[in-house]
Motif scaffolding. Structure first.
Motif, PDB file in Angstrom:
ATOM      1  N   UNK A 162       1.384  -1.212  -0.058  1.00  0.00           N
ATOM      2  CA  UNK A 162      -0.020   0.296  -0.407  1.00  0.00           C
ATOM      3  C   UNK A 162       0.365   1.398  -0.411  1.00  0.00           C
ATOM      4  N   UNK A 163       2.712   1.126   0.390  1.00  0.00           N
ATOM      5  CA  UNK A 163       2.781   2.101   0.446  1.00  0.00           C
ATOM      6  C   UNK A 163       3.287   2.749  -0.888  1.00  0.00           C
ATOM      7  N   UNK A 164       3.551   1.748  -1.704  1.00  0.00           N
ATOM      8  CA  UNK A 164       3.924   2.030  -3.150  1.00  0.00           C
ATOM      9  C   UNK A 164       2.984   2.829  -3.620  1.00  0.00           C
ATOM     10  N   UNK A 165       1.752   1.789  -3.510  1.00  0.00           N
ATOM     11  CA  UNK A 165       0.636   2.206  -4.254  1.00  0.00           C
ATOM     12  C   UNK A 165       0.334   4.169  -3.904  1.00  0.00           C
ATOM     13  N   UNK A 166       0.352   3.838  -3.015  1.00  0.00           N
ATOM     14  CA  UNK A 166       0.088   5.457  -2.426  1.00  0.00           C
ATOM     15  C   UNK A 166       0.987   6.229  -3.259  1.00  0.00           C
ATOM     16  N   UNK A 167       2.248   5.588  -3.262  1.00  0.00           N
ATOM     17  CA  UNK A 167       3.024   6.716  -3.537  1.00  0.00           C
ATOM     18  C   UNK A 167       4.386   5.774  -3.825  1.00  0.00           C
ATOM     19  N   UNK A 168       4.510   6.156  -5.672  1.00  0.00           N
ATOM     20  CA  UNK A 168       4.930   5.306  -6.334  1.00  0.00           C
ATOM     21  C   UNK A 168       6.810   5.466  -6.930  1.00  0.00           C
ATOM     22  N   UNK A 169       7.059   6.859  -5.948  1.00  0.00           N
ATOM     23  CA  UNK A 169       8.396   7.015  -5.706  1.00  0.00           C
ATOM     24  C   UNK A 169       9.193   6.022  -4.839  1.00  0.00           C
ATOM     25  N   UNK A 170       8.159   5.778  -3.946  1.00  0.00           N
ATOM     26  CA  UNK A 170       8.639   4.856  -2.664  1.00  0.00           C
ATOM     27  C   UNK A 170       9.281   3.496  -3.879  1.00  0.00           C
ATOM     28  N   UNK A 171      10.609   3.610  -2.755  1.00  0.00           N
ATOM     29  CA  UNK A 171      11.813   2.608  -4.185  1.00  0.00           C
ATOM     30  C   UNK A 171      11.165   0.755  -3.676  1.00  0.00           C
ATOM     31  N   UNK A 172      10.650   0.899  -3.126  1.00  0.00           N
ATOM     32  CA  UNK A 172       9.786  -0.809  -3.063  1.00  0.00           C
ATOM     33  C   UNK A 172       9.981  -1.838  -2.398  1.00  0.00           C
ATOM     34  N   UNK A 173       9.606  -2.681  -1.807  1.00  0.00           N
ATOM     35  CA  UNK A 173      10.366  -3.861  -1.236  1.00  0.00           C
ATOM     36  C   UNK A 173      11.189  -4.661  -2.246  1.00  0.00           C
ATOM     37  N   UNK A 174      11.269  -4.877  -4.044  1.00  0.00           N
ATOM     38  CA  UNK A 174      12.051  -5.659  -4.407  1.00  0.00           C
ATOM     39  C   UNK A 174      13.565  -5.226  -4.455  1.00  0.00           C
ATOM     40  N   UNK A 190      30.686  -1.102  -1.580  1.00  0.00           N
ATOM     41  CA  UNK A 190      29.443  -0.282  -2.277  1.00  0.00           C
ATOM     42  C   UNK A 190      28.268  -0.130  -0.736  1.00  0.00           C
ATOM     43  N   UNK A 191      28.479  -0.715   0.179  1.00  0.00           N
ATOM     44  CA  UNK A 191      26.894  -0.923   1.169  1.00  0.00           C
ATOM     45  C   UNK A 191      26.763   0.227   1.505  1.00  0.00           C
ATOM     46  N   UNK A 192      28.014   1.573   2.045  1.00  0.00           N
ATOM     47  CA  UNK A 192      27.250   2.699   3.000  1.00  0.00           C
ATOM     48  C   UNK A 192      26.464   3.452   1.814  1.00  0.00           C
ATOM     49  N   UNK A 193      27.008   3.702   0.419  1.00  0.00           N
ATOM     50  CA  UNK A 193      26.451   4.241  -0.383  1.00  0.00           C
ATOM     51  C   UNK A 193      25.083   3.841  -0.662  1.00  0.00           C
ATOM     52  N   UNK A 194      24.971   2.383  -0.857  1.00  0.00           N
ATOM     53  CA  UNK A 194      23.569   1.795  -1.198  1.00  0.00           C
ATOM     54  C   UNK A 194      22.270   2.284   0.256  1.00  0.00           C
ATOM     55  N   UNK A 195      23.076   2.496   1.684  1.00  0.00           N
ATOM     56  CA  UNK A 195      22.409   2.374   1.965  1.00  0.00           C
ATOM     57  C   UNK A 195      21.886   4.450   2.918  1.00  0.00           C
ATOM     58  N   UNK A 196      23.054   4.843   2.413  1.00  0.00           N
ATOM     59  CA  UNK A 196      22.680   6.706   2.122  1.00  0.00           C
ATOM     60  C   UNK A 196      21.400   6.130   0.827  1.00  0.00           C
ATOM     61  N   UNK A 197      21.707   5.202  -0.352  1.00  0.00           N
ATOM     62  CA  UNK A 197      20.295   5.714  -1.260  1.00  0.00           C
ATOM     63  C   UNK A 197      19.071   5.197  -0.432  1.00  0.00           C
ATOM     64  N   UNK A 198      18.729   4.298   0.290  1.00  0.00           N
ATOM     65  CA  UNK A 198      18.022   3.652   1.249  1.00  0.00           C
ATOM     66  C   UNK A 198      17.381   4.868   1.824  1.00  0.00           C
TER      67      UNK A 198
END
Ligand code: SF4
Ligand code: F3S
Ligand code: FES
Length: 238
Positions: A162-174, A190-198
């Protein structure tokens, strides 16, 4: 047995809005899969029915659809799991939250944009070992991301959220599952880079732990748990 399909149809080239089409098949075996029966509808009754599939064995992830209200892979669902008796009714719709291209086919581009955003590839933390062989890893370290290696990018999780339905900008569980697979890999740098993105506003914090994603996963990945581990890693480090 007899099966009546109620299928949500939409052809943007000629329809102003979606409509339901009904198709009844005779001589169905309880062990027939929904995908085979949709093929029968297409090949025996209406060649214009449009769906996407490839492997027919639960590997490629291309035939996610909503079957009796639940996101599933059509090639993995037996009719007997949907009902028993002489006459079973099955409702099929496209997955929700991605634009419908035609009938059961949705546009995966927004989904893959989120996937690409999390750097879903190995970034070596160290140079290739002198002996030219692989970078070694303990069994315990491998175990940390074993579950998330199973993802086939079918989108059943993201399009049940439902969070993705409400806002398609949410990166989503996949996309988070895919990021998890590399964040917890000790060989990756690159773990820290990915964590910064998330940690950005459209990242993991849009997950409200609604939990739809976990039962939707045909690979039985513990999706919500993986998201929780990424949230913790943002707060406390990997
Ligand atoms: Fe599909 Fe499961 Fe991967 Fe989500 S986590 S995309 S449901 S395989
Ligand atoms: Fe959505 Fe799953 Fe979180 S359903 S809100 S991503 S636990
Ligand atoms: Fe490949 Fe179903 S057709 S997963």
């Amino acid at each position: 047995m007899q099966v009546t399909f109620r299928i949500k149809r939409f052809n943007p080239e000629k329809d102003t809005k979606p409509y339901w089409g009904e198709y009844t098949l005779d001589h169905v075996d309880p062990t027939d899969r929904v995908l085979e029966l949709l093929h029968r509808v297409k090949w025996e009754q209406d060649g214009t029915l449009t769906l996407r599939r490839s492997c027919a064995h639960g590997v490629c992830g291309s035939d996610a659809m909503k079957i009796n209200g639940v996101n599933r892979l059509a090639c993995k669902v037996l009719v007997r799991a949907l009902g028993t008796g002489d006459h079973v009714k099955v409702q099929v719709e496209p997955i929700v939250g991605l634009p419908v291209i035609k009938d059961l086919v949705v546009d995966f581009e927004p989904f893959f944009d989120h996937y690409r955003a999390v750097m879903p590839y190995f970034v070596p933390a160290t140079a290739v070992p002198d002996d030219g062989r692989e970078r070694l890893q303990s069994q315990e370290d491998r175990e940390r991301f074993d579950d998330t290696t199973k993802c086939i990018l079918c989108a059943c999780c993201t399009t049940s959220c439902p969070s993705f339905w409400a806002n398609g900008k949410y990166v989503g569980p996949a996309a988070i599952v895919q990021a998890h697979r590399f964040i917890f890999d000790t060989r990756d740098g690159a773990a820290q880079e990915r964590l910064n993105i998330l940690a950005e506003p459209d990242g993991v914090w849009r997950c409200r732990t609604i939990f739809n994603c976990t039962p939707a996963c045909p690979r039985e990945i513990e999706v919500t748990r993986a998201i929780g581990e990424v949230k913790l890693a943002i707060q406390r480090g990997v």
